[in-house]
Write an enzyme that holds these catalytic residues in place. Structure first.
Site, PDB file in Angstrom:
ATOM      1  N   GLN A   1     -18.708  61.272 -22.168  1.00  0.00           N
ATOM      2  CA  GLN A   1     -17.822  62.238 -22.822  1.00  0.00           C
ATOM      3  C   GLN A   1     -16.745  61.558 -23.668  1.00  0.00           C
ATOM      4  O   GLN A   1     -16.585  61.845 -24.853  1.00  0.00           O
ATOM      5  CB  GLN A   1     -17.139  63.126 -21.772  1.00  0.00           C
ATOM      6  CG  GLN A   1     -18.072  64.035 -21.010  1.00  0.00           C
ATOM      7  CD  GLN A   1     -17.329  64.953 -20.065  1.00  0.00           C
ATOM      8  OE1 GLN A   1     -16.984  66.088 -20.386  1.00  0.00           O
ATOM      9  NE2 GLN A   1     -17.060  64.478 -18.860  1.00  0.00           N
TER      10      GLN A   1
ATOM     11  N   ASP B   1     -25.174  46.522 -19.967  1.00  0.00           N
ATOM     12  CA  ASP B   1     -24.972  46.784 -18.543  1.00  0.00           C
ATOM     13  C   ASP B   1     -23.724  46.014 -18.120  1.00  0.00           C
ATOM     14  O   ASP B   1     -23.744  44.787 -18.029  1.00  0.00           O
ATOM     15  CB  ASP B   1     -26.188  46.321 -17.753  1.00  0.00           C
ATOM     16  CG  ASP B   1     -26.027  46.535 -16.251  1.00  0.00           C
ATOM     17  OD1 ASP B   1     -24.967  47.044 -15.823  1.00  0.00           O
ATOM     18  OD2 ASP B   1     -26.960  46.180 -15.510  1.00  0.00           O
TER      19      ASP B   1
ATOM     20  N   ALA C   1     -18.737  54.432 -16.431  1.00  0.00           N
ATOM     21  CA  ALA C   1     -18.380  54.707 -15.041  1.00  0.00           C
ATOM     22  C   ALA C   1     -19.514  55.437 -14.337  1.00  0.00           C
ATOM     23  O   ALA C   1     -20.322  56.114 -14.968  1.00  0.00           O
ATOM     24  CB  ALA C   1     -17.109  55.558 -14.969  1.00  0.00           C
ATOM     25  N   TYR C   2     -19.547  55.278 -13.033  1.00  0.00           N
ATOM     26  CA  TYR C   2     -20.407  56.092 -12.171  1.00  0.00           C
ATOM     27  C   TYR C   2     -19.562  57.300 -11.793  1.00  0.00           C
ATOM     28  O   TYR C   2     -18.562  57.168 -11.086  1.00  0.00           O
ATOM     29  CB  TYR C   2     -20.813  55.300 -10.931  1.00  0.00           C
ATOM     30  CG  TYR C   2     -21.756  56.042 -10.003  1.00  0.00           C
ATOM     31  CD1 TYR C   2     -23.077  55.648  -9.862  1.00  0.00           C
ATOM     32  CD2 TYR C   2     -21.326  57.131  -9.251  1.00  0.00           C
ATOM     33  CE1 TYR C   2     -23.949  56.310  -9.005  1.00  0.00           C
ATOM     34  CE2 TYR C   2     -22.176  57.809  -8.400  1.00  0.00           C
ATOM     35  CZ  TYR C   2     -23.489  57.397  -8.275  1.00  0.00           C
ATOM     36  OH  TYR C   2     -24.345  58.065  -7.424  1.00  0.00           O
TER      37      TYR C   2
ATOM     38  N   TYR D   1     -16.566  57.648  -4.401  1.00  0.00           N
ATOM     39  CA  TYR D   1     -16.240  57.572  -5.828  1.00  0.00           C
ATOM     40  C   TYR D   1     -14.792  57.133  -6.015  1.00  0.00           C
ATOM     41  O   TYR D   1     -14.495  56.199  -6.779  1.00  0.00           O
ATOM     42  CB  TYR D   1     -16.473  58.925  -6.493  1.00  0.00           C
ATOM     43  CG  TYR D   1     -15.870  59.029  -7.873  1.00  0.00           C
ATOM     44  CD1 TYR D   1     -16.414  58.325  -8.949  1.00  0.00           C
ATOM     45  CD2 TYR D   1     -14.738  59.810  -8.119  1.00  0.00           C
ATOM     46  CE1 TYR D   1     -15.861  58.400 -10.223  1.00  0.00           C
ATOM     47  CE2 TYR D   1     -14.179  59.895  -9.378  1.00  0.00           C
ATOM     48  CZ  TYR D   1     -14.740  59.191 -10.422  1.00  0.00           C
ATOM     49  OH  TYR D   1     -14.175  59.262 -11.682  1.00  0.00           O
TER      50      TYR D   1
END
Length: 281
Positions: free
Chosen positions: A11, A36, A60-61, A125
């Site tokens: 985003q 990566d 980000a994860y 997270y």
């Protein structure tokens, strides 16, 4: 100026790719297929090759609930990745701007969270993002960590989910006891560009953590009401968090004190209603 953007498919990364050139900057957009960030050698080679004026890490994860069952992957992307970027940037004397989250807090405070408040993540997270902050800060160098919250503007966020569900559902139950400040991805991108520009001034020295999220604060239910304003359906029902259990716990209070970023960078807290109106038009 030339900025290298990691996580360019997300985003905020996508917004930076569009807004950077409009503001006279060259943006090098690297998505997960191109770079990566968990690969130490790959990160160092990319930054050395492009030699940007700043690196902006938006990779980000972000699958909050899925992270509960994938802690190693979340830690690799959200902590080891930023660490790799920070090491390379410190060695090359390049500023690093890194995005973090309200999820580093436990949400028990009644007032907005400042940058100096103690953290206490409730989820994998949140813990992985907190660890990323710690690793970047431990390396030192020229770094700016931008904590934000409730990001919307792309395909995977609360606004997009509400609009999708609203097409088929007559009624929706929305959590009404979690409070925060929705923040448009375009506003975050604009803030990062301004910070990167100012951080390149020779005299700049205010490195560290900053908060940036939208105003006014409200609950998810209130945000849903704004999204569907003027529509008869779906009918919205406020519910408590306990009636909407999720694998990962969420902070009840995600409101961020954004006075520091105004004081140092003269960046105003954005009104999310403006961006939401533009998105829905």
């Amino acid at each position: 100026m030339k900025f290298l953007v990691t996580g360019a498919g997300g985003q905020v990364g996508s917004a930076l790719g569009l807004m950077g050139p409009l503001n006279g900057h060259e943006v090098i957009p690297l998505d997960r297929q191109t770079l990566d960030i968990t690969g130490t050698a790959e990160v160092r080679a990319a930054i050395s090759n492009y030699n940007p004026d700043a690196v902006i890490n938006t990779a980000a994860y972000t699958a909050v609930d899925k992270a509960q069952s994938e802690p190693e992957l979340a830690l690799a992307i959200n902590a080891a990745g930023p660490e790799n970027l920070a090491l390379a940037c410190a060695d090359l004397d390049i500023p690093l701007l890194h995005i973090s989250t309200d999820f580093v807090f436990d949400g028990k405070k009644s007032e907005p969270y400042s940058e100096t408040d103690p953290i206490g993540p409730l989820s994998v997270y949140g813990s992985s993002k907190a660890e990323g902050e710690a690793r970047v800060a431990a390396i030192g160098g020229k770094f700016l960590i931008l904590r934000t919250a409730w990001v919307f503007g792309g395909e995977q966020n609360f606004v997009a989910t509400m609009l999708r569900l609203g097409e088929t559902m007559e009624e929706l139950n929305i959590v009404d006891d979690q409070r925060g400040g929705p923040t448009a991805s375009t506003d975050i991108a604009a803030a990062l560009l301004s910070m990167a520009e100012q951080a390149n001034a020779p005299a700049f020295s205010d490195w560290g953590i900053y908060h940036y999220s939208g105003a006014p604060s409200l609950t998810w239910f209130g945000f849903a009401q704004a999204i569907f304003a003027g529509r008869d359906k779906p009918v919205l029902h406020p519910i408590p968090t306990k009636d909407y259990p999720t694998p990962a716990a969420r902070p009840k209070n995600s409101v961020l004190d954004c006075s520091k970023i105004k004081r140092v960078f003269d960046i105003d807290q954005p009104d999310w209603r403006t961006a939401l109106s533009q998105l829905l038009t």
